[in-house]
Design an enzyme around this catalytic site. Structure first.
Site, PDB file in Angstrom:
ATOM      1  N   PRO A   1      64.230 127.393  49.193  1.00 32.03           N
ATOM      2  CA  PRO A   1      63.375 126.570  50.054  1.00 32.03           C
ATOM      3  C   PRO A   1      64.018 125.285  50.564  1.00 32.03           C
ATOM      4  CG  PRO A   1      62.718 126.343  47.758  1.00 32.03           C
ATOM      5  CD  PRO A   1      63.755 127.424  47.801  1.00 32.03           C
TER       6      PRO A   1
ATOM      7  N   LYS B   1      63.255 127.373  55.656  1.00 29.40           N
ATOM      8  CA  LYS B   1      63.469 128.455  56.612  1.00 29.40           C
ATOM      9  C   LYS B   1      62.571 129.672  56.409  1.00 29.40           C
ATOM     10  CE  LYS B   1      65.320 126.161  58.566  1.00 29.40           C
ATOM     11  NZ  LYS B   1      65.168 125.724  59.943  1.00 29.40           N
TER      12      LYS B   1
ATOM     13  N   HIS C   1      57.274 115.332  62.575  1.00 28.59           N
ATOM     14  CA  HIS C   1      58.373 114.583  61.977  1.00 28.59           C
ATOM     15  C   HIS C   1      59.597 114.675  62.869  1.00 28.59           C
ATOM     16  CE1 HIS C   1      57.066 114.194  57.484  1.00 28.59           C
ATOM     17  NE2 HIS C   1      56.124 113.833  58.331  1.00 28.59           N
TER      18      HIS C   1
ATOM     19  N   TYR D   1      67.887 122.678  61.110  1.00 25.43           N
ATOM     20  CA  TYR D   1      66.615 122.305  60.480  1.00 25.43           C
ATOM     21  C   TYR D   1      65.450 122.482  61.447  1.00 25.43           C
ATOM     22  CZ  TYR D   1      63.669 119.968  57.018  1.00 25.43           C
ATOM     23  OH  TYR D   1      62.699 119.692  56.087  1.00 25.43           O
TER      24      TYR D   1
ATOM     25  N   TYR E   1      65.333 113.974  51.016  1.00 29.63           N
ATOM     26  CA  TYR E   1      66.156 114.889  50.228  1.00 29.63           C
ATOM     27  C   TYR E   1      67.151 114.047  49.439  1.00 29.63           C
ATOM     28  CZ  TYR E   1      64.478 118.876  52.991  1.00 29.63           C
ATOM     29  OH  TYR E   1      63.704 119.845  53.581  1.00 29.63           O
TER      30      TYR E   1
END
Length: 391
Positions: A293, A297, A72, A385, A201
């Protein structure tokens, strides 16, 4: 039994450490309380940072990941019925993430260790770590109904939050930092292709939602729910209806529905134990720290911990210098606290607190708008990220 490194726990951290040590010619023994079938079926995280992907490839554990994993190059943020994509390679100089379930990482590492590595004892329950501040710490454990002792030069506790390793750090030397959140994630697995090519998200006045996936055929989705929610309180239809509401956009995007195969609720908390080392006992992964979550991480921090330990031990063997091992706790905690910061920021920006005010709502939208319009803010998100450098 005698070994150089005693590893408690055959999750991804313990198994990867055993693999790294094996490749460096350092012997180890892995003790795992559960049986192999249980370990290979545990459902956990599914997002691998660039550094984690690189380590798995370098140690020979990346072949199936590269075949079956999903690279991704970004995520999508949704708020105020709008969609904004964060482009990872463009913002980080080429870094990305891999969607590949922790379950599959564990299977790959177990297969490699069984073929090439040292002892891996399933159903071997660690009882205690003894004399961690001596030159030869020991792990007492029970295997096949018999209590035994593993004598080590070093012990690495990869045995999770409820394991025995952290208990061996004297209380007067321990500092604990934690935060609990008044909500959790209702997570479902569904036999339906993902409705988006990348993770989504979503911040919504009704609460957070996450669209993820396990494969091109299986979707993984989450809803923010009050802490203590029973997943059986939600029917499949209610879950899909609520997901549709929270993912709604102004451009007519639609959510694909399918059979729900599992439901569970994950509590949200942050936890850090300092120090991460006492004598020759080293803590790694959930034994030392937990993150909500939202930032993906947890698994990646565990990988960073064991890579730091392995590099330190290799340096000691090659140069005689223990400087990296001595700095283990400090090195790991720098990265841990950055991950805690990032996970907290993601969590508080995207989730709606039960007592949120109109002012709080506007602040959340302002933060998201800043990411959508300011390259510096988007870059900070992308760099964290995809993963900060290992120590």
């Amino acid at each position: 039994m005698r070994t150089t490194v005693g590893i408690i726990g055959a999750g991804p951290a313990g198994l990867l450490l055993a693999r790294l040590l094996h490749r460096a010619g350092i012997d180890s023994v892995v003790l795992e309380a559960r049986d192999r079938a249980y370990v290979e079926a545990r459902q956990r995280a599914g997002i691998l940072e660039q550094g984690t992907v690189d380590v798995l490839r370098e140690c020979g554990a990346g072949a199936r990941m590269d075949r079956e994993g999903l690279r991704h190059d970004g995520i999508e943020l949704r708020f105020d019925r709008r969609r904004h994509r964060v482009d990872f390679p463009e913002l980080t100089g080429g870094k990305s993430v891999m969607v590949y379930a922790q379950t599959e990482v564990v299977k790959d590492l177990i297969a490699l260790h069984t073929d090439e590595g040292g002892p891996l004892l399933f159903e071997a329950k660690a009882l205690a770590v003894e004399d961690p501040d001596s030159e030869h710490p020991r792990v007492r454990y029970v295997h096949e109904g018999v209590e035994q002792t593993l004598e080590c030069d070093y012990v690495v506790g990869c045995d999770g939050f409820w394991g025995v390793a952290r208990e061996a750090v004297p209380r007067e030397l321990s500092r604990v930092f934690e935060r609990t959140y008044p909500f959790g994630w209702l997570g479902v697995l569904a036999d339906v292709p993902p409705s988006n090519d990348e993770l989504v998200y979503a911040r919504h006045d009704r609460g957070f939602a996450l669209l993820s996936m396990r494969s091109p055929e299986v979707s993984r989705l989450y809803l923010q729910v009050p802490d203590g929610t029973d997943p059986d309180e939600w029917s499949d239809e209610e879950i899909w209806d609520e997901l549709e509401r929270r993912f709604e956009t102004a451009d007519g995007w639609s959510l694909k529905r399918g059979p729900v195969t599992s439901k569970s609720v994950t509590p949200m908390r942050s936890f850090v134990h300092e120090p991460m080392r006492h004598g020759r006992l080293f803590l790694a992964g959930d034994a030392a720290h937990i993150v909500p979550p939202t930032g993906a991480k947890g698994l990646n921090l565990a990988v960073s911990d064991v890579v730091t330990f392995a590099r330190g031990l290799v340096r000691l063997r090659e140069t005689g210098s223990a400087d990296r091992l001595d700095a283990y706790s400090e090195t790991c905690l720098r990265r841990v606290w950055q991950a805690e910061r990032f996970s907290y920021a993601m969590t508080t920006t995207l989730h709606r607190a039960p007592d949120a005010t109109a002012f709080d709502d506007r602040l959340q939208l302002a933060r998201l708008e800043r990411i959508a319009t300011a390259r510096s803010a988007a870059t900070d998100l992308a760099e964290n990220y995809t993963g900060l450098p290992f120590g």
